[in-house]
Write a protein that holds these residues in place. Structure first.
Motif, PDB file in Angstrom:
ATOM      1  N   MET A 198       0.850  -1.181   0.000  1.00 31.09           N
ATOM      2  CA  MET A 198       0.000   0.000   0.000  1.00 31.09           C
ATOM      3  C   MET A 198       0.886   1.231   0.000  1.00 31.09           C
ATOM      4  O   MET A 198       1.879   1.302   0.709  1.00 31.09           O
ATOM      5  CB  MET A 198      -0.895   0.001   1.242  1.00 31.09           C
ATOM      6  CG  MET A 198      -1.688   1.265   1.402  1.00 31.09           C
ATOM      7  SD  MET A 198      -2.580   1.429   2.968  1.00 31.09           S
ATOM      8  CE  MET A 198      -3.444  -0.103   3.048  1.00 31.09           C
ATOM      9  N   ARG A 235      -2.695   6.549   0.260  1.00 26.63           N
ATOM     10  CA  ARG A 235      -3.611   6.430   1.405  1.00 26.63           C
ATOM     11  C   ARG A 235      -3.863   7.808   2.026  1.00 26.63           C
ATOM     12  O   ARG A 235      -4.989   8.145   2.397  1.00 26.63           O
ATOM     13  CB  ARG A 235      -3.045   5.456   2.446  1.00 26.63           C
ATOM     14  CG  ARG A 235      -3.888   5.315   3.712  1.00 26.63           C
ATOM     15  CD  ARG A 235      -5.275   4.735   3.389  1.00 26.63           C
ATOM     16  NE  ARG A 235      -6.151   4.763   4.526  1.00 26.63           N
ATOM     17  CZ  ARG A 235      -6.616   3.688   5.143  1.00 26.63           C
ATOM     18  NH1 ARG A 235      -6.284   2.484   4.726  1.00 26.63           N
ATOM     19  NH2 ARG A 235      -7.422   3.807   6.163  1.00 26.63           N
ATOM     20  N   SER A 293     -15.453  -1.051   2.445  1.00 31.24           N
ATOM     21  CA  SER A 293     -14.231  -1.736   2.054  1.00 31.24           C
ATOM     22  C   SER A 293     -13.318  -0.747   1.332  1.00 31.24           C
ATOM     23  O   SER A 293     -13.797   0.095   0.577  1.00 31.24           O
ATOM     24  CB  SER A 293     -14.577  -2.901   1.117  1.00 31.24           C
ATOM     25  OG  SER A 293     -13.421  -3.529   0.638  1.00 31.24           O
ATOM     26  N   LEU A 294     -11.997  -0.889   1.548  1.00 35.01           N
ATOM     27  CA  LEU A 294     -11.023  -0.009   0.901  1.00 35.01           C
ATOM     28  C   LEU A 294      -9.795  -0.826   0.513  1.00 35.01           C
ATOM     29  O   LEU A 294      -9.267  -1.588   1.329  1.00 35.01           O
ATOM     30  CB  LEU A 294     -10.610   1.122   1.850  1.00 35.01           C
ATOM     31  CG  LEU A 294      -9.455   2.019   1.392  1.00 35.01           C
ATOM     32  CD1 LEU A 294      -9.846   2.820   0.149  1.00 35.01           C
ATOM     33  CD2 LEU A 294      -9.031   2.957   2.522  1.00 35.01           C
ATOM     34  N   ARG A 295      -9.342  -0.630  -0.718  1.00 38.98           N
ATOM     35  CA  ARG A 295      -8.084  -1.205  -1.201  1.00 38.98           C
ATOM     36  C   ARG A 295      -7.291  -0.059  -1.815  1.00 38.98           C
ATOM     37  O   ARG A 295      -7.815   0.683  -2.647  1.00 38.98           O
ATOM     38  CB  ARG A 295      -8.311  -2.283  -2.266  1.00 38.98           C
ATOM     39  CG  ARG A 295      -9.143  -3.458  -1.799  1.00 38.98           C
ATOM     40  CD  ARG A 295      -8.405  -4.293  -0.764  1.00 38.98           C
ATOM     41  NE  ARG A 295      -9.141  -5.468  -0.370  1.00 38.98           N
ATOM     42  CZ  ARG A 295     -10.019  -5.525   0.615  1.00 38.98           C
ATOM     43  NH1 ARG A 295     -10.330  -4.441   1.288  1.00 38.98           N
ATOM     44  NH2 ARG A 295     -10.622  -6.657   0.929  1.00 38.98           N
ATOM     45  N   VAL A 296      -6.023   0.071  -1.406  1.00 38.14           N
ATOM     46  CA  VAL A 296      -5.171   1.158  -1.885  1.00 38.14           C
ATOM     47  C   VAL A 296      -3.909   0.566  -2.502  1.00 38.14           C
ATOM     48  O   VAL A 296      -3.275  -0.320  -1.907  1.00 38.14           O
ATOM     49  CB  VAL A 296      -4.785   2.106  -0.729  1.00 38.14           C
ATOM     50  CG1 VAL A 296      -3.877   3.222  -1.232  1.00 38.14           C
ATOM     51  CG2 VAL A 296      -6.031   2.696  -0.080  1.00 38.14           C
ATOM     52  N   GLY A 297      -3.547   1.042  -3.695  1.00 38.31           N
ATOM     53  CA  GLY A 297      -2.314   0.648  -4.363  1.00 38.31           C
ATOM     54  C   GLY A 297      -1.426   1.859  -4.561  1.00 38.31           C
ATOM     55  O   GLY A 297      -1.697   2.942  -4.036  1.00 38.31           O
ATOM     56  N   TRP A 311      -7.072   3.784  -5.720  1.00 38.34           N
ATOM     57  CA  TRP A 311      -7.807   3.166  -4.617  1.00 38.34           C
ATOM     58  C   TRP A 311      -9.172   2.739  -5.132  1.00 38.34           C
ATOM     59  O   TRP A 311      -9.682   3.283  -6.110  1.00 38.34           O
ATOM     60  CB  TRP A 311      -7.927   4.055  -3.382  1.00 38.34           C
ATOM     61  CG  TRP A 311      -8.813   5.260  -3.453  1.00 38.34           C
ATOM     62  CD1 TRP A 311     -10.181   5.307  -3.446  1.00 38.34           C
ATOM     63  CD2 TRP A 311      -8.380   6.625  -3.514  1.00 38.34           C
ATOM     64  NE1 TRP A 311     -10.622   6.613  -3.489  1.00 38.34           N
ATOM     65  CE2 TRP A 311      -9.534   7.439  -3.522  1.00 38.34           C
ATOM     66  CE3 TRP A 311      -7.140   7.243  -3.543  1.00 38.34           C
ATOM     67  CZ2 TRP A 311      -9.470   8.834  -3.584  1.00 38.34           C
ATOM     68  CZ3 TRP A 311      -7.084   8.623  -3.597  1.00 38.34           C
ATOM     69  CH2 TRP A 311      -8.242   9.390  -3.613  1.00 38.34           C
TER      70      TRP A 311
END
Length: 130
Positions: free
Chosen positions: A1, A6, A69-73, A77
């Motif tokens: 991450m 973020r 829900s959260l996904r961060v790259g 995101w």
């Protein structure tokens, strides 16, 4: 991450929670694309992003966000929300929304929002006269 991505997510979301279209637009790139996938085409540029955000707040003045829900790259995101509030027509808003956001040079380059269109349309439709 990515900590930078973020951090941008946190600042960006704070602007939405504060219902501040000016600050939202400032966190977008100059040529940013914002597309609420609910029947209309995408908007481009900070002024259009500001207008789209302001329109959302006019439609649901007390809009609240519950993070599901959260996904961060490194440069994106993906987040799922439960949106609630009361529409300008007085109807309860309780809809699901998913955002896919691309980041470039520390700013939002593209934001694609996918909303439960049936639920949103029902909540924002003018009240029927009996």
């Amino acid at each position: 991450m990515s900590a930078d991505t973020r951090d941008l997510f946190e600042r960006y979301h704070a602007c939405w929670e504060a219902r501040d279209p000016d600050r939202i637009a400032e966190l977008h790139t100059v040529d940013s694309v914002f597309h609420l996938h609910s029947g209309q085409g995408p908007t481009q540029g900070r002024a259009a992003v500001r207008e789209a955000a302001a329109g959302t707040f006019a439609l649901v003045p007390d809009l609240t966000f519950e993070l599901v829900s959260l996904r961060v790259g490194e440069d994106f995101w993906v987040v799922q929300w439960k949106l609630t509030g009361t529409s300008a027509t007085g109807a309860a808003v309780d809809v699901d929304l998913a955002d896919f956001v691309l980041v470039e040079n520390g700013a939002v380059k593209e934001k694609h929002s996918y909303v439960d269109g049936v639920a949103m349309q029902a909540a924002t439709a003018p009240a029927e006269v009996a």
